[in-house]
Design an enzyme around this catalytic site. Sequence first.
Site, PDB file in Angstrom:
ATOM      1  N   TYR A  94       0.960  -1.096   0.062  1.00  0.00           N
ATOM      2  CA  TYR A  94       0.113  -0.178  -0.012  1.00  0.00           C
ATOM      3  C   TYR A  94       0.756   1.110  -0.016  1.00  0.00           C
ATOM      4  CZ  TYR A  94      -4.527   2.490  -0.063  1.00  0.00           C
ATOM      5  OH  TYR A  94      -5.329   3.407  -0.414  1.00  0.00           O
ATOM      6  N   ARG A 147      -9.184  10.508  -8.307  1.00  0.00           N
ATOM      7  CA  ARG A 147      -8.489  11.210  -7.399  1.00  0.00           C
ATOM      8  C   ARG A 147      -7.752  10.057  -6.469  1.00  0.00           C
ATOM      9  NH1 ARG A 147      -9.273  12.646  -1.613  1.00  0.00           N
ATOM     10  NH2 ARG A 147      -8.169  10.711  -1.842  1.00  0.00           N
ATOM     11  N   LYS A 165      -5.876  -2.246  -0.806  1.00  0.00           N
ATOM     12  CA  LYS A 165      -6.758  -1.965   0.447  1.00  0.00           C
ATOM     13  C   LYS A 165      -7.470  -3.268   1.081  1.00  0.00           C
ATOM     14  CE  LYS A 165      -7.009   2.235   1.860  1.00  0.00           C
ATOM     15  NZ  LYS A 165      -7.840   3.126   1.953  1.00  0.00           N
ATOM     16  N   GLU A 236     -13.756   4.627  -2.465  1.00  0.00           N
ATOM     17  CA  GLU A 236     -12.291   5.079  -2.374  1.00  0.00           C
ATOM     18  C   GLU A 236     -11.753   5.878  -3.299  1.00  0.00           C
ATOM     19  OE1 GLU A 236      -8.748   4.676  -0.164  1.00  0.00           O
ATOM     20  OE2 GLU A 236     -10.507   3.777   0.496  1.00  0.00           O
ATOM     21  N   ASP A 237     -11.060   6.814  -3.265  1.00  0.00           N
ATOM     22  CA  ASP A 237     -10.435   7.830  -3.993  1.00  0.00           C
ATOM     23  C   ASP A 237     -11.242   8.352  -5.315  1.00  0.00           C
ATOM     24  OD1 ASP A 237      -8.220   7.635  -2.357  1.00  0.00           O
ATOM     25  OD2 ASP A 237      -7.084   6.451  -3.805  1.00  0.00           O
ATOM     26  N   ASP A 259     -13.844   5.708   2.704  1.00  0.00           N
ATOM     27  CA  ASP A 259     -12.502   5.499   3.696  1.00  0.00           C
ATOM     28  C   ASP A 259     -11.859   7.051   3.657  1.00  0.00           C
ATOM     29  OD1 ASP A 259     -10.768   4.264   5.509  1.00  0.00           O
ATOM     30  OD2 ASP A 259      -9.305   4.402   3.687  1.00  0.00           O
ATOM     31  N   ASP A 260     -11.890   7.781   2.566  1.00  0.00           N
ATOM     32  CA  ASP A 260     -11.208   8.957   2.413  1.00  0.00           C
ATOM     33  C   ASP A 260     -11.602  10.043   3.480  1.00  0.00           C
ATOM     34  OD1 ASP A 260      -9.316   8.037   0.200  1.00  0.00           O
ATOM     35  OD2 ASP A 260     -11.159   8.320  -0.891  1.00  0.00           O
ATOM     36  N   ASN A 398      -0.817  11.677   1.024  1.00  0.00           N
ATOM     37  CA  ASN A 398      -0.192  10.270   0.431  1.00  0.00           C
ATOM     38  C   ASN A 398      -0.014  10.600  -0.943  1.00  0.00           C
ATOM     39  OD1 ASN A 398       0.299   8.664   2.926  1.00  0.00           O
ATOM     40  ND2 ASN A 398      -1.728   8.341   2.693  1.00  0.00           N
TER      41      ASN A 398
END
Length: 537
Positions: A94, A147, A165, A236-237, A259-260, A398
Amino acid sequence: MADKKRNFEVLQNRAINKSISFSKEERKELGLQGLLPYTVEKQETQVERVMESIRRKAFDIEKYILLSALQDRDERLFYKVAIQHIEEIMPLIYTPTVGQASTEFSHIFRQPKGFYITPEDKGNIRKNLDNWPEEDVRIIVITDGQRILGLGDLGANGMGIPIGKLALYTACAGIPPNQALPVMLDVGTNNEDLLADSFYIGYPKKRLEGEAYMELVEEFVLAIQDKYPKALIQFEDFLTPNAFGLLHKYRDRVLCFNDDIQGTAAVALAGVYASSRITKIPFSELKIMFLGAGSAATGIADLMVAAFMEEGLSEEDARKHLWFVDSKGLVVAGRERLKEHNLPYAHDFEEHDFISAIDAVKPHVLIGATGSPGTFTQEVIEHMTSINERPVIFALSNPTSKAECTAEQAYTWSEGKAVFSSGSPFGKVIFKGKEFYPGQGNNAYIFPGLGLGALAIQARIIPDELFLVAAKTLAKLVTDKNISEGALYPRLTEIRSLSLSIAIAVAEKAYELDIAGIEKPKDLQQFIESKVFDPKY
């Protein structure tokens, strides 16, 4: 001939393959004689061989490819390696390595993993799900690649994120890998470099947007509800407007979270709770400033509002503890064209640039969620240090290349006074003879345990109360030794036991909120432990 082929396929089945760890009896029973070398090797020896191979590689991306290949051929060995060497392996499967792997995903592509949805699949998503070989999927991570971390629009290359993930769900909390489904919502890309790349594996058109995009997501969610009704969907993202839009649309309808927004919020909140043990400033008195006003920063602030309210503050007073700075300066009331998620934090205050905002607001905690490296400059750290005996600095972007500052910079520019945490890992720093071990505010401290707890008791939804209890549980698990070393999080080596503790706390809270789908077991801990995947041969 068919039997012989079937025997050989045992060695190609990643879920059951043990390679040279098959015993003599198993080799005879499965018809593997002659297909393996003489030695019957312990799994521990195989783990050592894998680690030796990894350490021979010069570049992290090579290590990523090696581990990906191992996962494809011997799943249990992959997870055994990951669990036993989590501090070394997590940065490879990750962040930060997954950032490079996602950028280069089409160029290092070896074998298909996961489930892909394109606009051409509209009307057939449920039918296509029948092609997935597993019948009991419980955890799904989906991205549209727009993103990815702080790297922007990577299109279908973003599949590296769901794969990574889900590997952490298994390694950190023991979600069985056969219950995991990575999903790429490949609706195109606006990244011209990818569209011009002859190796690009994704849908080679501009991004689908608007109503057509939302219809495709809706079809996906309904298809999952029909095919895998017990599954948890993790978004996610996604780009900030879509991230908030999808979360608000589905959070009360299906078992899902982002999660973000929510995972990042919980891990950041846990770190802020822990920081109070160093600064000696009660949480209820903290003023917190965010650099960046996107989904991650706003998600953290929203959960912190709930945390302040638990301390006895009103919602209005809670928001007064939280301040945002974006590319235009301090977010204040009256500024034109503020986004909807920023409005609750636009205070009646004079306009300021970043530096003067620090001097005017005097925050105790500075949280970076910008995706822009180097934005916590020496001047920023020095100003935070001038108004705080122990300034709390969170550089959460990140991968590592996008961090607002490095650990060494934070400690050096603050003369060793900073309480530092980051989204990607930084190693030990020695400043004027003192050793600092900066903790990593990794979402892996939260989402695997939360997922385990929610899935074990078949929660119907995931409200913010579950993230709040996960954050509090994590903060309590930070030891005095962690604090003495300047770390706001426990060692990753303890991640499985940490995840179990969080799972139990989340499950207890779910029963308290009456959102569990099964009757409460007499021994909740034993019940949850019984759900955990053990990679031992």
